[in-house]
Scaffold this active site. Structure first.
Site, PDB file in Angstrom:
ATOM      1  N   GLU A  42     -41.605-128.193  35.587  1.00  0.00           N
ATOM      2  CA  GLU A  42     -41.683-126.903  34.968  1.00  0.00           C
ATOM      3  C   GLU A  42     -42.894-126.282  34.715  1.00  0.00           C
ATOM      4  OE1 GLU A  42     -42.160-130.027  31.446  1.00  0.00           O
ATOM      5  OE2 GLU A  42     -41.002-129.788  33.250  1.00  0.00           O
ATOM      6  N   GLU A  87     -35.520-125.829  33.766  1.00  0.00           N
ATOM      7  CA  GLU A  87     -36.812-125.511  33.774  1.00  0.00           C
ATOM      8  C   GLU A  87     -37.278-124.078  33.141  1.00  0.00           C
ATOM      9  OE1 GLU A  87     -38.388-128.175  34.757  1.00  0.00           O
ATOM     10  OE2 GLU A  87     -36.515-129.250  35.348  1.00  0.00           O
TER      11      GLU A  87
END
Length: 644
Positions: A307, A332
């Site tokens: 992420e 994410e």
């Protein structure tokens, strides 16, 4: 990770964390000082300094597989007795020089500084820098470090044949959770955040991206410049360089990929990312990172997704499955609020990012699709952190009220790092009736059991909405589990029309039941093997694990073929572990000999470790020419990843 080769469910963060630190005598853990937690994974003395900014000047050399680097740290000393700065570093970094700059007595002064690299753990070292006496408490100063990187756990060099296009070399970095100390010396703890900037020089024809809010390219000098304007922890600083092109998929999003992948990647995500971002904003407040781009990395990327702010990293293999792609990207996106903006202050409490992000992911999918596709069935181990967040949502009695709490929580703590006590204090302040009813009267809340006791979650989410998809899976599984196989009823159920999740769920249940009776295995292969060959890697890896665990020789050629074509740790690792755990070590070693030149050095070493741990050392001596190094997460959170 719970095991060296446990496949991450969605993103990098699926790492089990254990720890022995006991909380203070309260009903939940408290920090040992205001926002000053103890991080046993960091060798640095980050409590004694404030970092204002970090700047990197990087020159990438693909031929030598080195990065020549200069790092500038803008710091403020907080403690009068501190005469040294200790940073997290790594044995793979060659520190060439360290110096300091400071404005003292209205004059600019600079000093060369002595330094040493002390052992810390197998995943890092401590860089101890002696500070000049002229640096006074609460004064600004700079530390300049010149160094060269070598092979370290954060930096992944790929030869052209390890990329999707096979045309140009490729480089990416992976900082989670304690790897970026092998990229640059730092306070490698999620408790510390700062802005950063970077200039990057690369050979012509190589595109560079970083997890930054601003970027420019000087074509004449072939220099990229990046700026991250919001404070982030060290593990979220990321870089990728290679043969990359882009296409817009929304007003604030674009896809980056190698040319051979861009068309399919764009088609899969065009328009959908903005839809998910808008749903998340309605739930949790404005998206604060300005852009949300996605870069698809070659098959050697060791995990599913990471992420990194403004630029999510995703393995290109996931493009084979629409359902998994949806969940990965939404997860994410959720980390943009929970994990990136509000971060767990220690890895011991990683559930503060992962549990909240998983809850947020499911709220986003519920708002977007009505029924939540990521919780229709218990495909994966539910993180105990998610179940705890779900428990909190049930305590407040209304999902929309809990959404409002999460929105206020993000606004309160954005761009900071928090501990469990911060979340729970804010929760009880937001819902004072719960404090009065449950805390003051000492009944109803079980924070201590949730956070410190072992065992399964005290409350599990209701998955009844997914019964329409679960029921046929359970029915077919029961047919395969019966003492007498009912071939007619089995063939009546056409799994080719099923969603990926349903097939994965069936295979997971069969894998858990293995070894199976030989008659069942023969019938399974006859019924499904050819069909599964045409499906995505998430399905094929599970089927091939069933083949290996049942020693089903007729399909072993497919195992070899899969290992020859897949170079990601998350797919190859489980098969090598299963092969070596059974009677097929010879096949594993032979396949490794044939494919090792196409595997990343970190993966080669990890597979060598599997051989070393599972076979006679003399039989694998030739595989161990390089000293194995464990590049997996060396620390773990306490009991936050118990199966629901």
């Amino acid at each position: 990770m719970a095991a060296a080769f446990e496949r991450p469910t969605f993103c990098c963060c699926r790492k089990v964390v254990t720890g022995s630190n006991k909380s203070e005598e309260r009903s939940w853990p408290r920090p040992r000082g205001p926002h000053c937690p103890v991080d046993i994974a960091s060798a640095s003395n980050f409590q004694h300094f404030e970092i204002r900014h970090l700047h990197l000047e990087l020159e990438i050399n693909f031929v030598r597989r080195q990065i020549e680097a200069v790092e500038v740290l803008d710091l403020v000393s907080l403690e009068p007795a501190t005469r040294s700065l200790v940073l997290d570093s790594h044995q793979s970094l060659l520190i060439r020089s360290v110096s300091a700059k400071c404005s003292c007595n209205s004059a600019q002064n600079s000093w060369p500084l002595s330094h040493r690299l002390d052992p810390f753990t197998d995943y890092g070292s401590s860089l101890v820098i002696t500070l000049p006496a002229a640096i006074k408490p609460h004064s600004n100063f700079q530390i300049i470090i010149k160094y060269t990187t070598a092979d370290g756990p954060a930096i992944w060099w790929l030869d052209p044949e390890l990329t999707s296009g096979n045309s140009k070399p490729f480089l990416f970095t992976h900082g989670h959770s304690v790897c970026n100390r092998s990229f640059f010396p730092c306070f490698d703890t999620p408790a510390v955040k700062s802005t950063y900037s970077a200039t990057v020089m690369v050979p012509p024809g190589i595109k560079v991206l970083m997890s930054a809010t601003r970027s420019t390219f000087d074509e004449q000098e072939n220099i990229y410049r990046f700026q991250m304007e919001y404070p982030v922890p060290a593990y979220l600083l990321a870089l990728v360089a290679g043969d990359l092109i882009s296409a817009d998929i929304g007003p604030r999003s674009r896809v980056w990929a190698e040319p051979c992948l861009l068309k399919v990647a764009t088609a899969k995500l065009n328009g959908t990312v903005e839809r998910w971002l808008s749903a998340a904003e309605n739930l949790f407040g404005p998206y604060m990172w300005e852009r949300y781009d996605v870069v698809f990395l070659p098959p050697s990327f060791p995990i599913v997704a990471m992420e990194n702010p403004c630029l999510t990293f995703i393995i290109s293999c996931i493009l084979e499955s629409d359902e998994f792609l949806i969940i990965d990207v939404i997860h994410e996106i959720a980390h943009s609020w929970f994990g990136n903006a509000v971060t767990n202050a220690t890895w011991e409490e990683m559930w503060l990012s992962e549990g909240l992000a998983t809850y947020a992911q499911r709220r986003i999918t519920t708002e977007t699709y009505g029924v939540n596709p990521s919780s229709l069935m218990n495909l994966f181990t539910y993180e105990k952190g998610f179940c705890f967040v779900y428990y909190l949502s049930q305590l407040c009695g209304d999902t929309k009220c809990f959404d409002s709490f999460l929105r206020a929580y993000v606004e309160k703590f954005k761009f900071t790092s928090v501990v469990a006590g911060d979340l729970l204090e804010f929760f009880l302040g937001f819902f004072p009736e719960l404090r009065e009813k449950c805390v003051d009267n000492k009944e109803g809340l079980e924070f201590e059991r949730w956070l410190n006791a072992s065992g399964p979650p005290l409350l599990e989410p209701d998955l009844s909405q997914g019964s329409s998809l679960i029921k046929p899976v359970e029915t077919l599984y029961q047919l395969w589990s019966s003492e007498t196989l009912d071939g007619n009823h089995i063939t009546d159920i056409d799994i080719s029309k099923w969603k990926t999740f349903q097939i994965v769920h069936l295979l997971d249940k069969l894998l858990d039941r293995s070894p199976l009776p030989h008659e069942v295995m023969m019938k399974l292969s006859k019924s499904y093997s050819a069909l599964l060959d045409s499906m995505n890697a998430e399905i094929r890896i599970r089927w091939l694990q069933i083949v290996v665990r049942n020693n089903y020789l007729p399909d072993f050629y497919k195992v070899r073929r899969f290992l020859e074509n897949h170079t990601s740790r998350m797919y190859t690792g489980p098969l090598y572990e299963d092969l070596c755990a059974g009677t097929m070590k010879a096949i594993a070693m032979e396949t490794f000999y044939l494919t090792q030149n196409r595997l990343h050095v970190n993966l080669r070493r990890a597979i060598q470790q599997i051989f070393a741990h599972s076979a006679n050392p003399a039989a694998v001596m030739t595989l161990l020419e390089d000293k194995p190094s464990d590049t997996t997460n060396p620390i773990s959170l306490r009991d936050v990843n118990v199966s629901a």
